[in-house]
Design a protein around this motif. Sequence first.
Motif, PDB file in Angstrom:
ATOM      1  N   ASP A  67      77.420 -81.059 104.120  1.00 19.67           N
ATOM      2  CA  ASP A  67      76.177 -81.558 104.732  1.00 19.67           C
ATOM      3  C   ASP A  67      74.905 -80.963 104.123  1.00 19.67           C
ATOM      4  O   ASP A  67      73.796 -81.301 104.532  1.00 19.67           O
ATOM      5  CB  ASP A  67      76.195 -81.382 106.250  1.00 19.67           C
ATOM      6  CG  ASP A  67      76.276 -79.926 106.690  1.00 19.67           C
ATOM      7  OD1 ASP A  67      76.539 -79.055 105.837  1.00 19.67           O
ATOM      8  OD2 ASP A  67      76.082 -79.673 107.888  1.00 19.67           O
ATOM      9  N   ASP A  68      75.042 -80.142 103.091  1.00 15.88           N
ATOM     10  CA  ASP A  68      73.869 -79.611 102.379  1.00 15.88           C
ATOM     11  C   ASP A  68      73.139 -80.690 101.574  1.00 15.88           C
ATOM     12  O   ASP A  68      72.020 -80.474 101.122  1.00 15.88           O
ATOM     13  CB  ASP A  68      74.271 -78.479 101.422  1.00 15.88           C
ATOM     14  CG  ASP A  68      74.565 -77.175 102.129  1.00 15.88           C
ATOM     15  OD1 ASP A  68      74.062 -76.967 103.256  1.00 15.88           O
ATOM     16  OD2 ASP A  68      75.301 -76.355 101.538  1.00 15.88           O
ATOM     17  N   TRP A  69      73.765 -81.849 101.390  1.00 20.90           N
ATOM     18  CA  TRP A  69      73.141 -82.899 100.587  1.00 20.90           C
ATOM     19  C   TRP A  69      71.777 -83.295 101.153  1.00 20.90           C
ATOM     20  O   TRP A  69      70.897 -83.708 100.406  1.00 20.90           O
ATOM     21  CB  TRP A  69      74.056 -84.114 100.454  1.00 20.90           C
ATOM     22  CG  TRP A  69      74.190 -84.925 101.708  1.00 20.90           C
ATOM     23  CD1 TRP A  69      75.145 -84.796 102.671  1.00 20.90           C
ATOM     24  CD2 TRP A  69      73.324 -85.971 102.138  1.00 20.90           C
ATOM     25  NE1 TRP A  69      74.929 -85.696 103.684  1.00 20.90           N
ATOM     26  CE2 TRP A  69      73.813 -86.438 103.374  1.00 20.90           C
ATOM     27  CE3 TRP A  69      72.179 -86.567 101.607  1.00 20.90           C
ATOM     28  CZ2 TRP A  69      73.204 -87.466 104.087  1.00 20.90           C
ATOM     29  CZ3 TRP A  69      71.570 -87.590 102.324  1.00 20.90           C
ATOM     30  CH2 TRP A  69      72.081 -88.040 103.542  1.00 20.90           C
ATOM     31  N   HIS A  70      71.582 -83.136 102.453  1.00 19.13           N
ATOM     32  CA  HIS A  70      70.269 -83.453 103.050  1.00 19.13           C
ATOM     33  C   HIS A  70      69.174 -82.598 102.407  1.00 19.13           C
ATOM     34  O   HIS A  70      68.073 -83.074 102.154  1.00 19.13           O
ATOM     35  CB  HIS A  70      70.275 -83.204 104.567  1.00 19.13           C
ATOM     36  CG  HIS A  70      71.238 -84.051 105.321  1.00 19.13           C
ATOM     37  ND1 HIS A  70      71.002 -85.369 105.605  1.00 19.13           N
ATOM     38  CD2 HIS A  70      72.455 -83.768 105.839  1.00 19.13           C
ATOM     39  CE1 HIS A  70      72.017 -85.866 106.281  1.00 19.13           C
ATOM     40  NE2 HIS A  70      72.916 -84.914 106.439  1.00 19.13           N
ATOM     41  N   PHE A  71      69.506 -81.340 102.164  1.00 20.66           N
ATOM     42  CA  PHE A  71      68.534 -80.410 101.579  1.00 20.66           C
ATOM     43  C   PHE A  71      68.424 -80.593 100.070  1.00 20.66           C
ATOM     44  O   PHE A  71      67.333 -80.514  99.516  1.00 20.66           O
ATOM     45  CB  PHE A  71      68.906 -78.964 101.917  1.00 20.66           C
ATOM     46  CG  PHE A  71      68.888 -78.693 103.382  1.00 20.66           C
ATOM     47  CD1 PHE A  71      67.686 -78.530 104.062  1.00 20.66           C
ATOM     48  CD2 PHE A  71      70.069 -78.622 104.108  1.00 20.66           C
ATOM     49  CE1 PHE A  71      67.661 -78.295 105.427  1.00 20.66           C
ATOM     50  CE2 PHE A  71      70.060 -78.394 105.467  1.00 20.66           C
ATOM     51  CZ  PHE A  71      68.851 -78.239 106.136  1.00 20.66           C
ATOM     52  N   THR A  72      69.571 -80.826  99.389  1.00 22.20           N
ATOM     53  CA  THR A  72      69.502 -81.011  97.944  1.00 22.20           C
ATOM     54  C   THR A  72      68.732 -82.275  97.600  1.00 22.20           C
ATOM     55  O   THR A  72      68.030 -82.324  96.602  1.00 22.20           O
ATOM     56  CB  THR A  72      70.903 -81.051  97.293  1.00 22.20           C
ATOM     57  OG1 THR A  72      71.641 -82.171  97.765  1.00 22.20           O
ATOM     58  CG2 THR A  72      71.661 -79.755  97.561  1.00 22.20           C
ATOM     59  N   ASN A  73      68.838 -83.282  98.460  1.00 15.50           N
ATOM     60  CA  ASN A  73      68.123 -84.523  98.181  1.00 15.50           C
ATOM     61  C   ASN A  73      66.616 -84.353  98.306  1.00 15.50           C
ATOM     62  O   ASN A  73      65.853 -85.108  97.690  1.00 15.50           O
ATOM     63  CB  ASN A  73      68.617 -85.661  99.083  1.00 15.50           C
ATOM     64  CG  ASN A  73      68.031 -86.991  98.677  1.00 15.50           C
ATOM     65  OD1 ASN A  73      67.172 -87.539  99.373  1.00 15.50           O
ATOM     66  ND2 ASN A  73      68.465 -87.508  97.540  1.00 15.50           N
ATOM     67  N   LEU A  74      66.164 -83.354  99.034  1.00 14.81           N
ATOM     68  CA  LEU A  74      64.725 -83.097  99.129  1.00 14.81           C
ATOM     69  C   LEU A  74      64.124 -82.829  97.760  1.00 14.81           C
ATOM     70  O   LEU A  74      63.010 -83.243  97.463  1.00 14.81           O
ATOM     71  CB  LEU A  74      64.432 -81.921 100.064  1.00 14.81           C
ATOM     72  CG  LEU A  74      64.702 -82.141 101.542  1.00 14.81           C
ATOM     73  CD1 LEU A  74      64.500 -80.838 102.312  1.00 14.81           C
ATOM     74  CD2 LEU A  74      63.815 -83.242 102.102  1.00 14.81           C
ATOM     75  N   TYR A  75      64.850 -82.103  96.912  1.00 12.67           N
ATOM     76  CA  TYR A  75      64.319 -81.862  95.565  1.00 12.67           C
ATOM     77  C   TYR A  75      64.873 -82.856  94.545  1.00 12.67           C
ATOM     78  O   TYR A  75      64.186 -83.201  93.596  1.00 12.67           O
ATOM     79  CB  TYR A  75      64.518 -80.411  95.099  1.00 12.67           C
ATOM     80  CG  TYR A  75      65.910 -79.853  95.145  1.00 12.67           C
ATOM     81  CD1 TYR A  75      66.812 -80.069  94.119  1.00 12.67           C
ATOM     82  CD2 TYR A  75      66.333 -79.069  96.211  1.00 12.67           C
ATOM     83  CE1 TYR A  75      68.084 -79.538  94.151  1.00 12.67           C
ATOM     84  CE2 TYR A  75      67.602 -78.533  96.252  1.00 12.67           C
ATOM     85  CZ  TYR A  75      68.485 -78.772  95.217  1.00 12.67           C
ATOM     86  OH  TYR A  75      69.741 -78.243  95.258  1.00 12.67           O
ATOM     87  N   GLU A  76      66.078 -83.355  94.743  1.00 10.83           N
ATOM     88  CA  GLU A  76      66.648 -84.308  93.788  1.00 10.83           C
ATOM     89  C   GLU A  76      65.979 -85.682  93.859  1.00 10.83           C
ATOM     90  O   GLU A  76      66.109 -86.474  92.929  1.00 10.83           O
ATOM     91  CB  GLU A  76      68.156 -84.441  94.003  1.00 10.83           C
ATOM     92  CG  GLU A  76      68.913 -83.190  93.621  1.00 10.83           C
ATOM     93  CD  GLU A  76      70.389 -83.235  93.939  1.00 10.83           C
ATOM     94  OE1 GLU A  76      71.120 -82.394  93.399  1.00 10.83           O
ATOM     95  OE2 GLU A  76      70.828 -84.108  94.730  1.00 10.83           O
ATOM     96  N   SER A  77      65.263 -85.956  94.920  1.00 12.59           N
ATOM     97  CA  SER A  77      64.543 -87.227  95.042  1.00 12.59           C
ATOM     98  C   SER A  77      63.075 -87.093  94.620  1.00 12.59           C
ATOM     99  O   SER A  77      62.326 -88.067  94.658  1.00 12.59           O
ATOM    100  CB  SER A  77      64.618 -87.741  96.488  1.00 12.59           C
ATOM    101  OG  SER A  77      63.946 -86.854  97.370  1.00 12.59           O
ATOM    102  N   ASN A  78      62.683 -85.902  94.186  1.00 17.06           N
ATOM    103  CA  ASN A  78      61.295 -85.636  93.791  1.00 17.06           C
ATOM    104  C   ASN A  78      61.145 -85.813  92.279  1.00 17.06           C
ATOM    105  O   ASN A  78      61.776 -85.105  91.500  1.00 17.06           O
ATOM    106  CB  ASN A  78      60.931 -84.200  94.216  1.00 17.06           C
ATOM    107  CG  ASN A  78      59.516 -83.819  93.877  1.00 17.06           C
ATOM    108  OD1 ASN A  78      59.057 -84.009  92.758  1.00 17.06           O
ATOM    109  ND2 ASN A  78      58.832 -83.247  94.852  1.00 17.06           N
ATOM    110  N   GLU A  79      60.301 -86.753  91.880  1.00 18.64           N
ATOM    111  CA  GLU A  79      60.134 -87.048  90.445  1.00 18.64           C
ATOM    112  C   GLU A  79      59.654 -85.846  89.643  1.00 18.64           C
ATOM    113  O   GLU A  79      60.088 -85.631  88.513  1.00 18.64           O
ATOM    114  CB  GLU A  79      59.179 -88.224  90.249  1.00 18.64           C
ATOM    115  CG  GLU A  79      59.836 -89.527  90.604  1.00 18.64           C
ATOM    116  CD  GLU A  79      59.169 -90.740  89.985  1.00 18.64           C
ATOM    117  OE1 GLU A  79      58.553 -90.603  88.914  1.00 18.64           O
ATOM    118  OE2 GLU A  79      59.297 -91.803  90.582  1.00 18.64           O
TER     119      GLU A  79
END
Length: 183
Positions: A16-28
């Motif tokens: 469930d850490d993907w919620h946090f990793t996506n915060l930076y992985e979705s940032n251009e």
Amino acid sequence: MELSTSRLLLREFKEDDWHFTNLYESNEEVMRYQTSQVRTSKESLDYLLHCLEEAKEEPRTLFDLAIVLKTTDMLIGRVGMKVDHDAEEAVLWYILNQTYWNKGYTSEAAAALMRFGFEELHLHRIWADCDPRNIGSYRVMEKLGMRREAHFRENIFIKGSWCDSYIYALLDYEWRNQLEMKK
């Protein structure tokens, strides 16, 4: 596996850490110099699940750890190494949520993982690469005591264009010498 520094906990990822990793992985801006594109939520989850599976291999070659602030228990990035046991070396990487840039967290996390690599895995060499335009990344490498070994011209095709690469590395005895000088 867990590593601890004065401000950070480096720990295994949880699904469930993907919620946090996506915060930076979705940032251009964060993904600007990464080989992968900006990730969707599903892509962040898929990447995390792949890393969790690869970490189970024996002998373990992938060490991809969550960077967590001790004070808030917030996951702010990742630091990792892919180990080549035969060559006694590893490639190092890191990525951090932009909110936490320029606070020394990346170099603190990377230094802890390098210590693990040299002391526990008995590696001879740890290296990293970056796009020369990524000043923050190569400054982290320099802060870690790594030296620039190469500047490859247009050696990798990323996101539609040819890019240069800096290669930095540190050898085990160089790392030990740095520790001695700090005493």
